[in-house]
Design a protein around this motif. Structure first.
Motif, PDB file in Angstrom:
ATOM      1  N   TYR A  50      -1.761  -6.864   9.558  1.00 60.45           N
ATOM      2  CA  TYR A  50      -1.881  -7.432   8.214  1.00 60.45           C
ATOM      3  C   TYR A  50      -2.051  -8.948   8.352  1.00 60.45           C
ATOM      4  CZ  TYR A  50      -0.070  -2.938   6.580  1.00 60.45           C
ATOM      5  OH  TYR A  50       0.112  -1.600   6.332  1.00 60.45           O
TER       6      TYR A  50
ATOM      7  N   ALA B   7       2.534   3.189   3.416  1.00 61.57           N
ATOM      8  CA  ALA B   7       2.550   2.333   4.617  1.00 61.57           C
ATOM      9  C   ALA B   7       3.708   2.692   5.551  1.00 61.57           C
ATOM     10  CB  ALA B   7       2.618   0.870   4.222  1.00 61.57           C
TER      11      ALA B   7
ATOM     12  N   TYR C 230       0.840  -1.193   0.000  1.00 65.29           N
ATOM     13  CA  TYR C 230       0.000   0.000   0.000  1.00 65.29           C
ATOM     14  C   TYR C 230       0.877   1.245   0.000  1.00 65.29           C
ATOM     15  CZ  TYR C 230      -3.790  -3.146   1.402  1.00 65.29           C
ATOM     16  OH  TYR C 230      -4.699  -4.159   1.451  1.00 65.29           O
TER      17      TYR C 230
ATOM     18  N   THR D 112      -9.672   4.507   2.176  1.00 67.54           N
ATOM     19  CA  THR D 112     -10.353   3.752   1.118  1.00 67.54           C
ATOM     20  C   THR D 112     -11.013   4.781   0.191  1.00 67.54           C
ATOM     21  OG1 THR D 112     -12.495   3.661   2.219  1.00 67.54           O
ATOM     22  CG2 THR D 112     -10.930   1.918   2.758  1.00 67.54           C
TER      23      THR D 112
ATOM     24  N   ILE E 216      -5.992   4.329   7.408  1.00 66.99           N
ATOM     25  CA  ILE E 216      -6.122   3.671   6.107  1.00 66.99           C
ATOM     26  C   ILE E 216      -7.189   4.413   5.294  1.00 66.99           C
ATOM     27  CG2 ILE E 216      -6.816   1.521   4.957  1.00 66.99           C
ATOM     28  CD1 ILE E 216      -5.834   0.053   7.505  1.00 66.99           C
TER      29      ILE E 216
ATOM     30  N   VAL F 174      -8.997  -0.202  -0.660  1.00 69.49           N
ATOM     31  CA  VAL F 174      -7.954   0.527   0.073  1.00 69.49           C
ATOM     32  C   VAL F 174      -7.095   1.256  -0.954  1.00 69.49           C
ATOM     33  CG1 VAL F 174      -5.895   0.304   1.520  1.00 69.49           C
ATOM     34  CG2 VAL F 174      -7.889  -1.127   1.980  1.00 69.49           C
ATOM     35  N   GLU F 175      -6.886   2.554  -0.727  1.00 67.20           N
ATOM     36  CA  GLU F 175      -6.078   3.335  -1.678  1.00 67.20           C
ATOM     37  C   GLU F 175      -4.676   3.562  -1.145  1.00 67.20           C
ATOM     38  OE1 GLU F 175      -8.417   6.799  -2.482  1.00 67.20           O
ATOM     39  OE2 GLU F 175      -9.664   5.707  -3.929  1.00 67.20           O
ATOM     40  N   ARG F 176      -4.581   3.872   0.149  1.00 68.30           N
ATOM     41  CA  ARG F 176      -3.249   4.138   0.702  1.00 68.30           C
ATOM     42  C   ARG F 176      -3.307   4.139   2.220  1.00 68.30           C
ATOM     43  NH1 ARG F 176      -3.770   9.992   1.391  1.00 68.30           N
ATOM     44  NH2 ARG F 176      -5.668  10.441   0.266  1.00 68.30           N
ATOM     45  N   VAL F 177      -2.113   4.155   2.792  1.00 69.59           N
ATOM     46  CA  VAL F 177      -1.997   4.270   4.246  1.00 69.59           C
ATOM     47  C   VAL F 177      -1.401   5.650   4.510  1.00 69.59           C
ATOM     48  CG1 VAL F 177      -0.847   3.324   6.290  1.00 69.59           C
ATOM     49  CG2 VAL F 177      -1.721   1.767   4.535  1.00 69.59           C
TER      50      VAL F 177
ATOM     51  N   THR G 187      -2.549 -10.930   5.816  1.00 71.16           N
ATOM     52  CA  THR G 187      -2.631 -10.971   4.357  1.00 71.16           C
ATOM     53  C   THR G 187      -1.854 -12.134   3.743  1.00 71.16           C
ATOM     54  OG1 THR G 187      -0.942  -9.227   4.513  1.00 71.16           O
ATOM     55  CG2 THR G 187      -3.159  -8.542   3.921  1.00 71.16           C
TER      56      THR G 187
END
Ligand SMILES: Cc1cc2nc3c(=O)[nH]c(=O)nc-3n(C[C@H](O)[C@H](O)[C@H](O)COP(=O)(O)OP(=O)(O)OC[C@H]3O[C@@H](n4cnc5c(N)ncnc54)[C@H](O)[C@@H]3O)c2cc1C
Length: 583
Positions: free
Chosen positions: A403, A168, A165, A391, A389, A381-384, A405
């Motif tokens: 995470y 981050a 992201y 969105t 976060i 989610v676009e970025r941190v 993930t």
């Protein structure tokens, strides 16, 4: 145990001292430790390096709240020692991480393995030397070590994957991956926490963190079929029965299984090794009303028994799969108070397309006032940022990001550091061209005297760890008995194995739900699609691997370099039936 550990000093071109072993094993999880044991018993000097601060592999790293087995405890432990099986008591039906970590440490102490293991030591590169037939590994500290044989026991789900992201690194709070959980538990009290990911791990961590934190925001992409683990302490009577009869029955079954290596016809297939627990009928031979009754009955059983005890074609048959998926969706609906929220949590992929998570209170967590769901299919989610976060809908401010993930499965760890084989070719370069090209899932052309020791890469089920390690150790003993110092599979053998590997993958894989499979590499951007796990049961792999051994290791070429230290070895006493007799 006969002490045969003799570490030799050798010197490099510059005259600096370098430790020399018969074998180096990278990774001190259940695979690496057993490989150390087999090689030590075969009379080799062996050193194991692990970057972790303790042994146990995934059971050292995955210390997040709620971490537990998703397969039954009684099927997990090593089978090579009867004595070990009799001495160890599993606490829970699905062992929780602290207990499993304790188990691996118990094994290390019982078999005196710790002195072969050097912790906090990351291997940063490994290079094959044609002259003298040896591997040199480079350590993060700048030190090096050499060995005639190199075993990578890097784990199939060990290289944590965090989506890249943007921003981050700018986050001012704490952030960590479940597979690299800090030694000291984070303090969640009153904190705003985000969990990204709702797979097997996400479903375990979410209900636990929800109880501890101020507010939890869950970021979900693909809803899965959470199955209640119904985990509980093992009844002492049941534990006694495991020790008195089940372990022996499983050992016999697995060691004696002799499937047809060509057709793979093997009744002992499935996640649960106990064929007597399965309904071997074709689901279509049973009327629908009866099937639904059987689903309900099975639902009363613990954990995976809810589905592994049902028809053998439950997952592979499209119609039965859809029917069972709807049955499970009904169960989920019954657990979530808000019907609109329940629909957001509803899985639509085929049952079993993703690993089926076992959970304890996952759906109920969404009935809590302090838990919010964000569906990233609707609002990606676009970025941190420094504070949270973002969105497509706006920012979710949080103090901690978890995470959940997943992993770059099977090949991830091997692509992460340069393994340089013949003429400097790296495994990464080779596998970028031909993903996971191996012979038997265990060796690879251009990488002499090198073993890839990861259970799912070779076969599914826990005893595979033992079979893989034993097979590798036996090949080394075979070479030493004949004065051979170099082995490498031929490209032809590797290509033939590749065709077989893909063929069985196609046979077991309907293709439905493929886009979700971590074992097809779909979760990693840019990873080439191939089935990265061997889609056969352990006994099939073993039958094929031993057929190769019985034909004088057909498919391998051997060589001897008079300048290479030969080292001694002895037949390995622990293996197979001997263990059954002597414990
Ligand atoms: C949450 C979770 C639940 C699971 N549940 C089950 C279950 O119920 N049943 C089951 O059969 N399996 C389960 N598994 C799968 C599990 O991975 C295997 O059972 C087994 O523990 C794998 O052991 P391993 O030794 O092959 O690899 P790992 O345990 O992954 O060990 C690999 C080791 O290699 C080390 N390493 C990697 N790269 C380097 C390097 N460059 N230098 C030094 N060291 C390095 C790592 O630090 C790690 O310690 C689960 C996995 C997870 C993550």
């Amino acid at each position: 145990v006969t002490e045969t550990l003799t570490v030799a000093q050798t010197s490099d071109e510059a005259g600096d001292a370098v430790e020399r072993f018969d074998a180096i094993v990278i990774g001190a999880g259940v695979s690496g430790l057993y490989q150390v044991y087999c090689l030590r018993e075969a009379g080799l000097s062996v050193r194991c390096f692990d970057e972790a601060g303790g042994i146990g592999g995934v059971w050292y790293w995955n210390r997040y709240p709620g971490c537990a087995f998703d397969g039954p405890s009684e099927l997990y432990g090593y089978t090579f020692s009867k004595e070990l099986q009799q001495e160890w008591d599993w606490k829970d039906y699905y062992s929780r991480q602290p207990d499993t970590e304790e188990y691996v440490n118990f094994v290390a102490d019982k078999f005196d393995l710790r002195r072969h293991v050097q912790l906090n030591t990351r291997v940063t590169a490994a290079t094959w030397h044609e002259e003298g037939h040896y591997w040199e590994v480079e350590l993060e500290s700048g030190e090096r070590a050499r060995a005639s044989f190199l075993v990578g026991a890097l784990g199939a789900v060990a290289l944590a994957f965090t989506p890249p992201y943007p921003g981050a690194e700018s986050f001012k709070g704490q952030q960590f991956h479940t597979g690299r959980w800090p030694r000291e538990d984070p303090d969640f009290t009153g904190k705003r926490v985000a969990v990204i990911g709702t797979g097997s791990t996400g479903m375990q961590v979410i209900p636990e963190v929800a109880k501890l934190c101020g507010h939890l925001t869950v970021f979900q992409r693909t809803p899965g079929y959470g199955i209640p683990a119904d985990n509980a302490p093992v009844d002492p009577e049941v534990q006694r029965e495991w020790k008195e009869s089940l372990y022996e029955a499983i050992r016999k079954e697995w060691r004696e299984a002799s499937p047809d290596p060509e057709t793979g016809n093997d009744p002992r297939s499935g996640h649960d090794a106990r064929p007597q627990m399965r309904d071997h009928r074709d689901g279509h031979d049973v009327p629908k009303e009866e099937r639904l009754v059987l689903y309900e009955e099975a639902w009363q059983r613990r954990g995976t028994a809810k589905f592994v005890t049902l028809f053998s074609n439950l997952i592979s048959d499209r119609e039965l799969n859809a029917e069972y998926a709807e049955f499970v969706r009904g169960k989920i609906r019954g657990r979530v108070d808000d019907p609109a929220l329940a629909e957001k949590l509803m899985p639509t992929i085929p049952f079993g397309a993703k690993r089926v998570p076992l959970e304890e209170g996952y759906y109920e967590a969404f009935n809590r006032d302090n838990v919010t769901l964000v569906d990233v299919r609707e609002t990606p989610v676009e970025r941190v940022t420094e504070t949270g976060i973002v969105t497509s809908e706006g920012e979710h401010e949080v103090d901690i990001i978890i995470y959940a993930t997943g992993y770059d499965t099977v090949t991830g760890g091997y692509m992460d550091i340069p393994f340089r084989g013949v003429d400097g070719l790296t495994l990464k370069e080779k596998w970028q061209e031909q993903p996971f090209s191996t012979f038997l899932g265990l060796t690879s052309a251009s990488f002499p005297n090198f073993f890839i020791c990861s259970p799912v890469a070779v076969c599914i089920h826990t005893p595979c760890v033992e079979w893989i390690c034993e097979w590798a150790a036996e090949l080394i003993v075979y070479m030493r008995e004949r004065g051979l110092t170099r082995m490498e599979p031929t490209q032809e053998a590797e290509d033939a194995w590749g065709r077989h590997h893909d063929d069985v993958a196609t046979r077991v894989n309907s293709g439905e739900g493929d886009e979700y499979s971590i074992f097809l590499g779909k979760n990693i951007p840019g990873k080439k699609t191939r089935r990265y796990s061997y889609a056969q049961t352990g006994p099939v792999w073993r039958a094929r691997a031993y057929a190769v051994a019985e034909k004088g290791y057909e498919g391998f070429v051997f060589d001897a370099d008079p300048s290479a230290p030969l080292g001694s070895s002895k037949p390995i006493p622990i293996l197979s039936e001997t263990a059954t007799d002597s414990g």
